[in-house]
Design a protein around this motif. Structure first.
Motif, mmCIF file in Angstrom:
data_model
loop_
_atom_site.group_PDB
_atom_site.id
_atom_site.type_symbol
_atom_site.label_atom_id
_atom_site.label_comp_id
_atom_site.label_asym_id
_atom_site.label_seq_id
_atom_site.Cartn_x
_atom_site.Cartn_y
_atom_site.Cartn_z
ATOM 1 N N MET A 199 0.877 -1.174 -0.153
ATOM 2 C CA MET A 199 0.066 0.052 0.172
ATOM 3 C C MET A 199 0.719 1.235 0.034
ATOM 4 N N THR A 200 0.705 2.001 -0.800
ATOM 5 C CA THR A 200 1.458 3.348 -0.822
ATOM 6 C C THR A 200 0.874 4.538 -0.173
ATOM 7 N N ASP A 201 1.631 5.434 0.175
ATOM 8 C CA ASP A 201 1.300 6.602 1.013
ATOM 9 C C ASP A 201 -0.104 7.200 0.260
ATOM 10 N N ALA A 202 -0.086 7.368 -1.017
ATOM 11 C CA ALA A 202 -1.199 7.831 -1.743
ATOM 12 C C ALA A 202 -2.545 7.150 -1.252
ATOM 13 N N ASP A 203 -2.525 5.720 -1.253
ATOM 14 C CA ASP A 203 -3.433 4.920 -0.919
ATOM 15 C C ASP A 203 -4.021 5.101 0.520
ATOM 16 N N ILE A 204 -2.934 5.414 1.543
ATOM 17 C CA ILE A 204 -3.331 5.844 2.864
ATOM 18 C C ILE A 204 -4.302 7.112 2.874
ATOM 19 N N ALA A 205 -3.411 7.918 2.047
ATOM 20 C CA ALA A 205 -3.983 9.389 2.170
ATOM 21 C C ALA A 205 -5.520 9.313 1.479
ATOM 22 N N ALA A 206 -5.638 8.701 0.654
ATOM 23 C CA ALA A 206 -6.985 8.735 -0.141
ATOM 24 C C ALA A 206 -7.960 7.761 0.701
ATOM 25 N N GLY A 207 -7.537 7.126 1.735
ATOM 26 C CA GLY A 207 -8.553 6.358 2.445
ATOM 27 C C GLY A 207 -8.985 4.980 1.840
ATOM 28 N N THR A 208 -8.046 4.568 0.911
ATOM 29 C CA THR A 208 -8.525 3.087 0.152
ATOM 30 C C THR A 208 -8.550 2.194 1.205
ATOM 31 N N PRO A 209 -9.830 1.412 1.328
ATOM 32 C CA PRO A 209 -9.776 0.213 1.837
ATOM 33 C C PRO A 209 -8.540 -0.575 1.886
ATOM 34 N N LEU A 210 -8.165 -1.381 3.066
ATOM 35 C CA LEU A 210 -7.251 -2.206 3.004
ATOM 36 C C LEU A 210 -7.596 -3.628 2.613
ATOM 37 N N ALA A 211 -6.307 -4.334 1.785
ATOM 38 C CA ALA A 211 -6.458 -5.791 1.345
ATOM 39 C C ALA A 211 -6.770 -6.597 2.572
ATOM 40 N N PRO A 212 -7.375 -7.667 2.711
ATOM 41 C CA PRO A 212 -7.519 -8.569 3.830
ATOM 42 C C PRO A 212 -6.236 -8.702 4.664
ATOM 43 N N ASP B 192 -3.482 -6.911 4.812
ATOM 44 C CA ASP B 192 -3.030 -5.937 5.513
ATOM 45 C C ASP B 192 -4.120 -5.498 6.536
ATOM 46 N N LEU B 193 -5.410 -5.825 6.284
ATOM 47 C CA LEU B 193 -6.590 -5.341 7.536
ATOM 48 C C LEU B 193 -6.325 -6.084 8.700
ATOM 49 N N ALA B 194 -5.788 -7.577 8.322
ATOM 50 C CA ALA B 194 -5.580 -8.437 9.652
ATOM 51 C C ALA B 194 -4.573 -7.774 10.338
ATOM 52 N N ARG B 195 -3.246 -7.651 9.710
ATOM 53 C CA ARG B 195 -2.241 -6.962 10.509
ATOM 54 C C ARG B 195 -2.428 -5.947 11.181
ATOM 55 N N ARG B 196 -3.029 -4.988 10.586
ATOM 56 C CA ARG B 196 -3.640 -3.766 11.429
ATOM 57 C C ARG B 196 -4.404 -3.925 12.610
#
Length: 161
Positions: free
Chosen positions: A1-14, A16-20
């Motif tokens: 996931m890029t910084d742009a994805d984070i800034a845009a509020g893009t939902p996390l992949a499963p 990545d979501l599980a890790r967070r």
């Protein structure tokens, strides 16, 4: 996931979501236990355990409830909630009354002493929580509540009995 994805509020992949979410669990457990311990350390003021506090808070928020309803709402066993209700009743904080809708499941209601006790506990808790400080915003807390609500809803079907 890029910084742009984070800034845009893009939902996390499963994955990545599980890790967070694992990071969230790693914080929520110790936080809950520390706050619970702090509340219990101050309990002699009101003489209320965290379990009785949870019962009183539910009744204050939702009005009269049955023990099974409280157990489901808090993801606690019916037996544990019954012990907390019995403790609260012994202290005169709740009344146990017949339930016209269900003969075997009594309604539990706050007494005036119960209302005063939960008001005192929440006032003390809010004074403690004012000390958190930092630069938290309403948006931060809205996001936190959103995440925790999503997690709670996902595991809503877990049997606690």
């Amino acid at each position: 996931m890029t910084d742009a994805d984070i800034a845009a509020g893009t939902p996390l992949a499963p994955d990545d979501l599980a890790r967070r979410l694992t990071e969230v669990f790693a914080l929520v457990g110790p936080l809950y236990r520390r706050v619970q311990r702090k509340v219990e350390q101050a309990a002699p003021i009101e003489g209320i355990s965290v379990g009785v506090r949870a019962v009183l808070d539910l009744l204050r928020e939702h009005g009269p409830m049955t023990v099974p309803q409280m157990g489901r709402a808090q993801a606690l066993s019916r037996q544990f909630v019954q012990r907390m209700v019995n403790d609260a009743a012994t202290r005169g904080l709740v009344d146990i009354t017949p339930n016209p809708a269900h003969q075997r499941s009594s309604l539990i209601r706050l007494t005036d002493d119960g209302r005063a006790a939960i008001a005192a506990v929440t006032t003390r808790e809010q004074a403690l929580l004012r000390q958190v400080g930092g630069d938290l915003t309403d948006a931060d807390l809205t996001a936190c509540v959103h995440v925790l609500t999503q997690m709670l809803e996902r595991f809503d079907n877990v049997d606690v009995n």
